[in-house]
Motif scaffolding. Structure first.
Motif, PDB file in Angstrom:
ATOM      1  N   LEU A  25       0.807  -1.221   0.000  1.00 12.49           N
ATOM      2  CA  LEU A  25       0.000   0.000   0.000  1.00 12.49           C
ATOM      3  C   LEU A  25       0.842   1.273   0.000  1.00 12.49           C
ATOM      4  O   LEU A  25       0.278   2.378  -0.014  1.00 12.49           O
ATOM      5  CB  LEU A  25      -0.944   0.011   1.210  1.00 12.49           C
ATOM      6  CG  LEU A  25      -1.985  -1.116   1.262  1.00 12.49           C
ATOM      7  CD1 LEU A  25      -2.920  -0.912   2.449  1.00 12.49           C
ATOM      8  CD2 LEU A  25      -2.784  -1.197  -0.046  1.00 12.49           C
ATOM      9  N   LYS A  31      -0.706   6.414  -6.198  1.00 11.75           N
ATOM     10  CA  LYS A  31      -1.559   5.253  -5.937  1.00 11.75           C
ATOM     11  C   LYS A  31      -0.704   4.169  -5.284  1.00 11.75           C
ATOM     12  O   LYS A  31       0.518   4.144  -5.455  1.00 11.75           O
ATOM     13  CB  LYS A  31      -2.201   4.737  -7.222  1.00 11.75           C
ATOM     14  CG  LYS A  31      -1.226   4.138  -8.221  1.00 11.75           C
ATOM     15  CD  LYS A  31      -1.910   3.731  -9.526  1.00 11.75           C
ATOM     16  CE  LYS A  31      -2.217   4.934 -10.384  1.00 11.75           C
ATOM     17  NZ  LYS A  31      -2.657   4.546 -11.755  1.00 11.75           N
ATOM     18  N   VAL A  35      -1.645  -1.380  -6.680  1.00 11.21           N
ATOM     19  CA  VAL A  35      -2.656  -0.963  -7.662  1.00 11.21           C
ATOM     20  C   VAL A  35      -2.049  -0.868  -9.062  1.00 11.21           C
ATOM     21  O   VAL A  35      -2.710  -1.173 -10.058  1.00 11.21           O
ATOM     22  CB  VAL A  35      -3.322   0.354  -7.230  1.00 11.21           C
ATOM     23  CG1 VAL A  35      -4.191   0.924  -8.354  1.00 11.21           C
ATOM     24  CG2 VAL A  35      -4.165   0.135  -5.979  1.00 11.21           C
ATOM     25  N   LEU A  38      -2.374  -4.328 -10.352  1.00  7.77           N
ATOM     26  CA  LEU A  38      -3.751  -4.679 -10.683  1.00  7.77           C
ATOM     27  C   LEU A  38      -4.186  -4.040 -11.994  1.00  7.77           C
ATOM     28  O   LEU A  38      -4.827  -4.681 -12.833  1.00  7.77           O
ATOM     29  CB  LEU A  38      -4.686  -4.259  -9.548  1.00  7.77           C
ATOM     30  CG  LEU A  38      -4.504  -4.995  -8.220  1.00  7.77           C
ATOM     31  CD1 LEU A  38      -5.426  -4.404  -7.160  1.00  7.77           C
ATOM     32  CD2 LEU A  38      -4.776  -6.491  -8.375  1.00  7.77           C
ATOM     33  N   LEU A  64      -8.354  -2.755  -0.993  1.00  8.08           N
ATOM     34  CA  LEU A  64      -8.592  -3.274  -2.339  1.00  8.08           C
ATOM     35  C   LEU A  64      -9.936  -3.951  -2.505  1.00  8.08           C
ATOM     36  O   LEU A  64     -10.440  -4.057  -3.631  1.00  8.08           O
ATOM     37  CB  LEU A  64      -7.479  -4.267  -2.713  1.00  8.08           C
ATOM     38  CG  LEU A  64      -6.047  -3.735  -2.642  1.00  8.08           C
ATOM     39  CD1 LEU A  64      -5.075  -4.829  -3.058  1.00  8.08           C
ATOM     40  CD2 LEU A  64      -5.871  -2.504  -3.512  1.00  8.08           C
ATOM     41  N   GLY A  67     -11.704  -6.023  -5.640  1.00  2.82           N
ATOM     42  CA  GLY A  67     -10.978  -5.686  -6.850  1.00  2.82           C
ATOM     43  C   GLY A  67     -11.776  -4.986  -7.929  1.00  2.82           C
ATOM     44  O   GLY A  67     -11.205  -4.548  -8.929  1.00  2.82           O
ATOM     45  N   PHE A  70     -10.735  -1.811  -9.652  1.00  5.03           N
ATOM     46  CA  PHE A  70      -9.534  -1.842 -10.484  1.00  5.03           C
ATOM     47  C   PHE A  70      -9.693  -2.756 -11.696  1.00  5.03           C
ATOM     48  O   PHE A  70      -8.723  -3.066 -12.382  1.00  5.03           O
ATOM     49  CB  PHE A  70      -8.334  -2.296  -9.639  1.00  5.03           C
ATOM     50  CG  PHE A  70      -8.259  -1.586  -8.311  1.00  5.03           C
ATOM     51  CD1 PHE A  70      -7.856  -0.267  -8.238  1.00  5.03           C
ATOM     52  CD2 PHE A  70      -8.659  -2.228  -7.141  1.00  5.03           C
ATOM     53  CE1 PHE A  70      -7.818   0.401  -7.024  1.00  5.03           C
ATOM     54  CE2 PHE A  70      -8.617  -1.576  -5.921  1.00  5.03           C
ATOM     55  CZ  PHE A  70      -8.201  -0.251  -5.857  1.00  5.03           C
TER      56      PHE A  70
END
Length: 223
Positions: A25, A31, A35, A38, A64, A67, A70
């Motif tokens: 993270l 971001k 991410v 993803l 997240l 998901g 994303f």
């Protein structure tokens, strides 16, 4: 094809940044690092993603979710304590299935696409290899003229932390902590590991300094 992102590590090399925030993270170009993975998977059409978690797992899951924000579907593989790379993959096999999958080390940043990888065929693994960075000048493996990865030989390249793997590589191991590298070396000795030399951008985001450098390089544009 499914993908697995390794995100269960303690992030000790990233302290003090990871004292209160799990490494996946940590922000890069506005971001979380994970991410970026993803979004790159979704762009390649890989929407089923398994993520293993242990250290500060609830923070990652809360950030997240499933998901959908994303463009992927996340299945979570929980580890009471980190199981190392091999053990983490072995624990996640019920979620991954029996087909080859794309493995992503959560603490790298790379612009390689899984679509660049040739099918495994009879191989157990196809590793993404990059030119040796300054902090790992000795490299890891040799890629021969036939595209086979060898434990010994020159010149040497660095394993990028991304690979196409056959679940059979770890399927016969019992549940528990174990490293992936010895299994890869055994498969290399059998001639069953191929390689892809990636000439694009790659960063091992292993220290606060390299994280800051990547953030500057991406310029806040998200990669």
């Amino acid at each position: 094809m499914k993908a697995m992102i390794l995100a269960a590590g303690l992030g000790t090399r990233m302290r003090p940044l990871t004292d209160h925030c799990p490494k996946p993270l940590l922000p890069v170009a506005g971001k979380p690092l994970i991410v970026h993975h993803l979004e790159r998977l979704a762009a390649a059409g890989i929407v089923d993603v398994v993520i293993n978690v242990s250290y500060r797992a609830e923070q990652i899951i809360a950030a997240l979710g499933d998901g959908r924000d994303f463009g992927v579907r996340i299945a979570w593989s929980r580890e009471e304590a980190p199981l190392e790379t091999g053990g983490g993959i072995r624990r996640a096999l019920p979620l991954l299935g029996e087909a080859p999958f794309w493995l992503v080390n959560g603490d790298v940043w790379c612009d390689v696409t899984p679509l660049a990888m040739a099918p495994l065929g009879d191989d157990l693994a196809r590793l993404v290899l990059v030119d040796n960075p300054d902090h790992h000048a000795e490299g890891d493996f040799h890629l021969d003229a036939a595209g086979r990865v060898r434990e010994r030989g020159e010149p040497r390249l660095t394993y990028a932390g991304l690979a196409l793997l056959d679940p059979a590589l770890v399927a016969d191991r019992p549940d528990g902590a174990f490293a992936l590298a010895p299994l890869l070396r055994a498969a290399m000795a059998e001639g069953r590991v191929g390689g892809h030399h990636h000439h694009g951008r790659w960063v091992d985001v292993g220290t606060p300094a390299r994280l800051a450098a990547l953030d500057r390089a991406l310029g806040g544009a998200g990669g």
